[in-house]
Design a protein around this motif. Structure first.
Motif, PDB file in Angstrom:
ATOM      1  N   VAL A   1       0.858  -1.202   0.000  1.00 24.97           N
ATOM      2  CA  VAL A   1       0.000   0.000   0.000  1.00 24.97           C
ATOM      3  C   VAL A   1       0.883   1.238   0.000  1.00 24.97           C
ATOM      4  O   VAL A   1       0.468   2.314   0.404  1.00 24.97           O
ATOM      5  N   SER A   2       2.107   1.052  -0.466  1.00 30.96           N
ATOM      6  CA  SER A   2       3.081   2.123  -0.265  1.00 30.96           C
ATOM      7  C   SER A   2       4.006   2.341  -1.450  1.00 30.96           C
ATOM      8  O   SER A   2       5.031   2.968  -1.318  1.00 30.96           O
ATOM      9  N   CYS A   3       3.623   1.837  -2.628  1.00 33.52           N
ATOM     10  CA  CYS A   3       4.491   2.037  -3.775  1.00 33.52           C
ATOM     11  C   CYS A   3       4.375   3.483  -4.257  1.00 33.52           C
ATOM     12  O   CYS A   3       3.287   3.941  -4.594  1.00 33.52           O
ATOM     13  N   PRO A   4       5.485   4.207  -4.307  1.00 35.34           N
ATOM     14  CA  PRO A   4       5.397   5.602  -4.718  1.00 35.34           C
ATOM     15  C   PRO A   4       5.348   5.790  -6.232  1.00 35.34           C
ATOM     16  O   PRO A   4       5.286   6.915  -6.700  1.00 35.34           O
TER      17      PRO A   4
ATOM     18  N   GLY B   1      -3.929   3.403  -6.836  1.00 34.58           N
ATOM     19  CA  GLY B   1      -3.711   2.370  -5.829  1.00 34.58           C
ATOM     20  C   GLY B   1      -2.419   2.626  -5.100  1.00 34.58           C
ATOM     21  O   GLY B   1      -1.923   3.738  -5.050  1.00 34.58           O
ATOM     22  N   GLY B   2      -1.871   1.562  -4.542  1.00 30.13           N
ATOM     23  CA  GLY B   2      -0.583   1.683  -3.885  1.00 30.13           C
ATOM     24  C   GLY B   2      -0.606   2.722  -2.790  1.00 30.13           C
ATOM     25  O   GLY B   2      -1.321   2.592  -1.803  1.00 30.13           O
ATOM     26  N   MET B   3       0.140   3.795  -3.031  1.00 38.96           N
ATOM     27  CA  MET B   3       0.418   4.723  -1.954  1.00 38.96           C
ATOM     28  C   MET B   3      -0.824   5.404  -1.403  1.00 38.96           C
ATOM     29  O   MET B   3      -0.864   5.752  -0.234  1.00 38.96           O
ATOM     30  N   GLU B   4      -1.861   5.597  -2.257  1.00 42.39           N
ATOM     31  CA  GLU B   4      -3.017   6.325  -1.717  1.00 42.39           C
ATOM     32  C   GLU B   4      -3.704   5.533  -0.598  1.00 42.39           C
ATOM     33  O   GLU B   4      -4.204   6.117   0.351  1.00 42.39           O
ATOM     34  N   PHE B   5      -3.652   4.193  -0.682  1.00 41.17           N
ATOM     35  CA  PHE B   5      -4.185   3.379   0.415  1.00 41.17           C
ATOM     36  C   PHE B   5      -3.320   3.526   1.659  1.00 41.17           C
ATOM     37  O   PHE B   5      -3.808   3.564   2.775  1.00 41.17           O
ATOM     38  N   GLY B   6      -2.034   3.635   1.426  1.00 33.87           N
ATOM     39  CA  GLY B   6      -1.102   3.679   2.552  1.00 33.87           C
ATOM     40  C   GLY B   6      -1.040   5.018   3.245  1.00 33.87           C
ATOM     41  O   GLY B   6      -0.476   5.142   4.322  1.00 33.87           O
ATOM     42  N   HIS B   7      -1.604   6.047   2.625  1.00 36.31           N
ATOM     43  CA  HIS B   7      -1.508   7.384   3.213  1.00 36.31           C
ATOM     44  C   HIS B   7      -2.774   7.811   3.940  1.00 36.31           C
ATOM     45  O   HIS B   7      -2.789   8.816   4.623  1.00 36.31           O
TER      46      HIS B   7
ATOM     47  N   LYS C   1       2.618  -3.512   4.300  1.00 37.60           N
ATOM     48  CA  LYS C   1       3.902  -2.813   4.134  1.00 37.60           C
ATOM     49  C   LYS C   1       3.660  -1.309   4.121  1.00 37.60           C
ATOM     50  O   LYS C   1       2.976  -0.789   3.232  1.00 37.60           O
ATOM     51  N   LEU C   2       4.206  -0.635   5.110  1.00 42.58           N
ATOM     52  CA  LEU C   2       3.889   0.770   5.331  1.00 42.58           C
ATOM     53  C   LEU C   2       4.802   1.717   4.559  1.00 42.58           C
ATOM     54  O   LEU C   2       5.959   1.413   4.285  1.00 42.58           O
ATOM     55  N   SER C   3       4.237   2.872   4.274  1.00 44.83           N
ATOM     56  CA  SER C   3       4.957   3.910   3.540  1.00 44.83           C
ATOM     57  C   SER C   3       5.617   4.887   4.493  1.00 44.83           C
ATOM     58  O   SER C   3       4.979   5.375   5.429  1.00 44.83           O
ATOM     59  N   PRO C   4       6.889   5.211   4.246  1.00 49.51           N
ATOM     60  CA  PRO C   4       7.536   6.255   5.050  1.00 49.51           C
ATOM     61  C   PRO C   4       7.059   7.639   4.627  1.00 49.51           C
ATOM     62  O   PRO C   4       7.381   8.627   5.267  1.00 49.51           O
ATOM     63  N   ASN C   5       6.293   7.688   3.536  1.00 50.27           N
ATOM     64  CA  ASN C   5       5.846   8.972   2.990  1.00 50.27           C
ATOM     65  C   ASN C   5       4.495   9.398   3.552  1.00 50.27           C
ATOM     66  O   ASN C   5       4.000  10.471   3.234  1.00 50.27           O
ATOM     67  N   ALA C   6       3.880   8.514   4.366  1.00 48.55           N
ATOM     68  CA  ALA C   6       2.575   8.844   4.945  1.00 48.55           C
ATOM     69  C   ALA C   6       2.732  10.000   5.920  1.00 48.55           C
ATOM     70  O   ALA C   6       3.744  10.099   6.608  1.00 48.55           O
TER      71      ALA C   6
ATOM     72  N   THR D   1      10.049   2.389  -0.002  1.00 47.75           N
ATOM     73  CA  THR D   1      11.038   3.401  -0.399  1.00 47.75           C
ATOM     74  C   THR D   1      10.548   4.818  -0.071  1.00 47.75           C
ATOM     75  O   THR D   1       9.358   5.078   0.046  1.00 47.75           O
ATOM     76  N   VAL D   2      11.518   5.708   0.049  1.00 47.49           N
ATOM     77  CA  VAL D   2      11.240   7.111   0.389  1.00 47.49           C
ATOM     78  C   VAL D   2      11.146   7.911  -0.915  1.00 47.49           C
ATOM     79  O   VAL D   2      12.070   7.877  -1.737  1.00 47.49           O
ATOM     80  N   ARG D   3      10.032   8.598  -1.086  1.00 50.08           N
ATOM     81  CA  ARG D   3       9.819   9.339  -2.341  1.00 50.08           C
ATOM     82  C   ARG D   3      10.967  10.335  -2.559  1.00 50.08           C
ATOM     83  O   ARG D   3      11.320  11.110  -1.659  1.00 50.08           O
ATOM     84  N   ALA D   4      11.538  10.275  -3.746  1.00 50.63           N
ATOM     85  CA  ALA D   4      12.773  11.020  -3.978  1.00 50.63           C
ATOM     86  C   ALA D   4      12.915  11.386  -5.445  1.00 50.63           C
ATOM     87  O   ALA D   4      12.130  10.948  -6.298  1.00 50.63           O
ATOM     88  N   MET D   5      13.925  12.181  -5.729  1.00 53.93           N
ATOM     89  CA  MET D   5      14.100  12.716  -7.070  1.00 53.93           C
ATOM     90  C   MET D   5      15.583  12.908  -7.364  1.00 53.93           C
ATOM     91  O   MET D   5      16.365  13.230  -6.466  1.00 53.93           O
TER      92      MET D   5
END
Lengths: 271, 302
Positions: free
Chosen positions: B125-128, B133-139, B162-167, B190-194
């Motif tokens: 629930v945390s794919c950036p 899907g993915g991250m929106e569930f985790g946030h 699996k939790l998101s560090p971006n929440a 993973t941590v959202r990055a650029m």
């Protein structure tokens, strides 16, 4: 398939080939075989910078006095290649390989093989040239570079090509050596003049490979391209180096390549 | 070296992380899956997904950013081609489940319910790197609780989230997953990055942004494992983020994890999980630790 292994290797020799490129021989702890086109993933340092290994095409496997060494040709472009250039003879590195597939080296109908190398794309084609010369398979070698000083290892290329009774054709973008212009132009002039090849094998920068794919399609020539996609793992699990095929599939070039028949690649490769 | 994550018994506390070990069989010659605590499959969706355009990966200082976009063969191909061989080898398999919509998570689980040899589900629930899907569930804690509950109703098997560090609020999402019926939590994704190419004035990745992994994120991951462990001390945690050595694994156990996952380290060294097991074993011997589980949550404050 040749079994891949993660080996502790030692830097056995290093020679400058041009202002930017060098050859490095890595002595392996056990005999190893590879086929031209295959590559190895080298851990260039032991810290986290660079974090990932670097993929290098194998330029040859030599066996002298009971010691096997894997030869690589490297262009210094970043931290990993700079570390390799500075590594002293005797330095221990890790080499995971051989990985990926190789070129089709069997002789074919319709003429000799055309080996086409651009810049640091030479290693798999020099390897192929020396294997083909040993097998008595005829080929011409087309060697291109930006300028004369970046034509790599011309003497060894010439020796292998002449041993097979073929021709070495050189071209430079600035005309400082060989024919002026891109190497695919040199090949095109010969194809147009009636020279026939059973198959072209190529490695080099993307624009060269695209030009070759177009040329192959126009002349009905089979072509195999060794692609250089940036790789993370080299073993097919990170899915960073995917290549789009004509059937729409995205496949890791480290595992299904790096050599692909041009006709299998998505249309953008030959447009 | 035996441990467990809730009801899932593991021969050792080291797993291969989702998205870094293929479908479990890709590295059998270098890292046999049955010698690991568990292997977590690449995130599986009901249908195959082609993933994002390239470039998809870029290396950064002590880390890498990826935007693979959950390219996968789909749950059917996994159940048909990989799972039987993993079963035969005796590997402990956790299936990482991904969906663009809630129903898709349920579809993946429903397909796997027909198979034996699945030890747990790990909800991604945390794919950036995907738009739906993915991250929106985790946030969103409320959405995450609903998703977890619906998955909980679909299976009796252990369910990890699996939790998101971006929440925005990690502990709130952790609580929501547990309220929805999660048996354990994996953290962190993973941590959202650029990364930016200054000369070209463009982002390096075709996707623009991606997720940072590797040693660079380890201190963040340790802090998050510790925070969630402190808030929810009864909930088994699986620690992930920059585990490169046995000592790193020990640090995650001390912060409160019952096991760890190894991800980016596999790209550097395909046998990294095996090396980490051996190093952790030596660490325990050197420290006079008879049972690796003594380390779990053993962090001491002066």
């Amino acid at each position: 398939m040749i079994a891949r292994r993660d080996l502790a290797v030692r830097v056995a020799a290093r020679t400058d080939l041009s202002p930017t490129c060098f050859r490095i021989a890595l002595a392996t702890p056990e005999p190893l075989t590879a086929t031209p086109g295959q590559f190895g993933m080298v851990a260039c340092g032991d810290g986290f910078d660079p974090l990932l290994r670097r993929a290098f095409s194998i330029a040859g496997v030599a066996r002298r006095a009971g010691i096997t060494s894997v030869e690589l040709m490297v262009k210094e472009v970043g931290r990993g290649s700079a570390l390799l250039r500075r590594a002293c003879v005797g330095t221990e590195l890790r080499l995971l390989g051989p990985l990926g597939n190789g070129f089709t080296l069997s002789p074919g109908d319709g003429g000799p093989l055309a080996l086409v190398a651009g810049g640091i794309g030479l290693p798999p084609l020099l390897f192929a040239a020396e294997v083909l010369a040993g097998q008595g398979v005829a080929f011409d070698l087309y060697l291109g570079a930006a300028t004369a000083s970046e034509l790599l290892d011309v003497e060894r290329c010439r020796a292998a090509t002449e041993a097979a009774g073929g021709k070495l054709v050189c071209a430079t973008d600035d005309g400082s050596a060989g024919e002026a212009g891109v190497i695919t132009g040199a090949l095109e002039r010969r194809l147009t003049a009636g020279r026939r090849y059973a198959r072209a094998l190529a490695c080099g920068p993307d624009p060269m490979l695209r030009a070759l794919a177009r040329l192959a399609r126009a002349h009905g020539l089979d072509a195999e391209l060794s692609l250089e996609e940036p790789m993370g793992c080299g073993v097919g699990v990170c899915l960073g180096c995917v290549v789009e095929l004509a059937d729409g599939r995205m496949v890791p070039s480290c595992k299904e390549g790096p050599v692909f028949p041009a006709a299998r690649l998505a249309a953008r490769w030959s447009q | 070296m035996a441990t467990s994550v809730g009801a899932v018994a593991l021969a050792n506390p080291v797993m291969a992380a989702s998205g870094t070990f293929g479908y479990g069989l890709d590295l059998i010659d270098l890292c046999p899956p049955e010698r690991l605590g568990a292997v977590v499959s690449k995130g599986l969706s009901p249908q195959p997904r082609p993933g994002n355009p390239t470039p998809r990966i870029v290396e950064t200082a002590a880390g890498m950013i990826n935007a693979i976009g959950l390219q996968n063969v789909g749950v059917e191909a996994f159940c048909r081609d990989a799972l039987p061989l993993l079963r035969e080898r005796g590997a402990v398999v956790a299936v990482n489940v991904f969906g663009a919509r809630m129903e898709e998570y349920l579809e993946v689980i429903a397909r796997c319910e027909r198979e034996t040899g699945v030890a747990a589900y790990e909800l991604n629930v945390s794919c950036p790197n995907v738009t739906a899907g993915g991250m929106e569930f985790g946030h969103d804690p409320a959405l995450l609780e609903t998703l977890t509950r619906r998955c909980r109703e679909a299976t009796g098997r252990p369910l990890w989230v699996k939790l998101s560090p971006n929440a925005p609020d990690l502990v709130a999402t952790a609580r929501a997953a547990v309220a929805g019926g999660a048996d354990a939590l994996t953290l962190i994704n993973t941590v959202r990055a650029m990364a930016i190419d200054a000369a070209a004035r463009r982002p390096v990745l075709a996707n623009g942004c991606g997720g940072l992994s590797g040693p660079a994120v380890k201190p963040i991951a340790l802090r998050m494992v510790w925070e969630v462990h402190r808030a929810l001390p009864e909930v088994p945690l699986v620690g992930i983020g920059g585990v490169e050595t046995g000592r790193d694994a020990a640090e995650f156990l001390l912060a409160g994890a019952s096991a760890v996952q190894v991800g980016t380290a596999i790209f550097r060294d395909p046998a990294a999980p095996l090396r980490i097991v051996a190093e952790l074993e030596r660490f325990c011997e050197a420290q006079g630790i008879a049972d690796v589980r003594e380390l779990i949550g053993g962090l001491q404050w002066r």
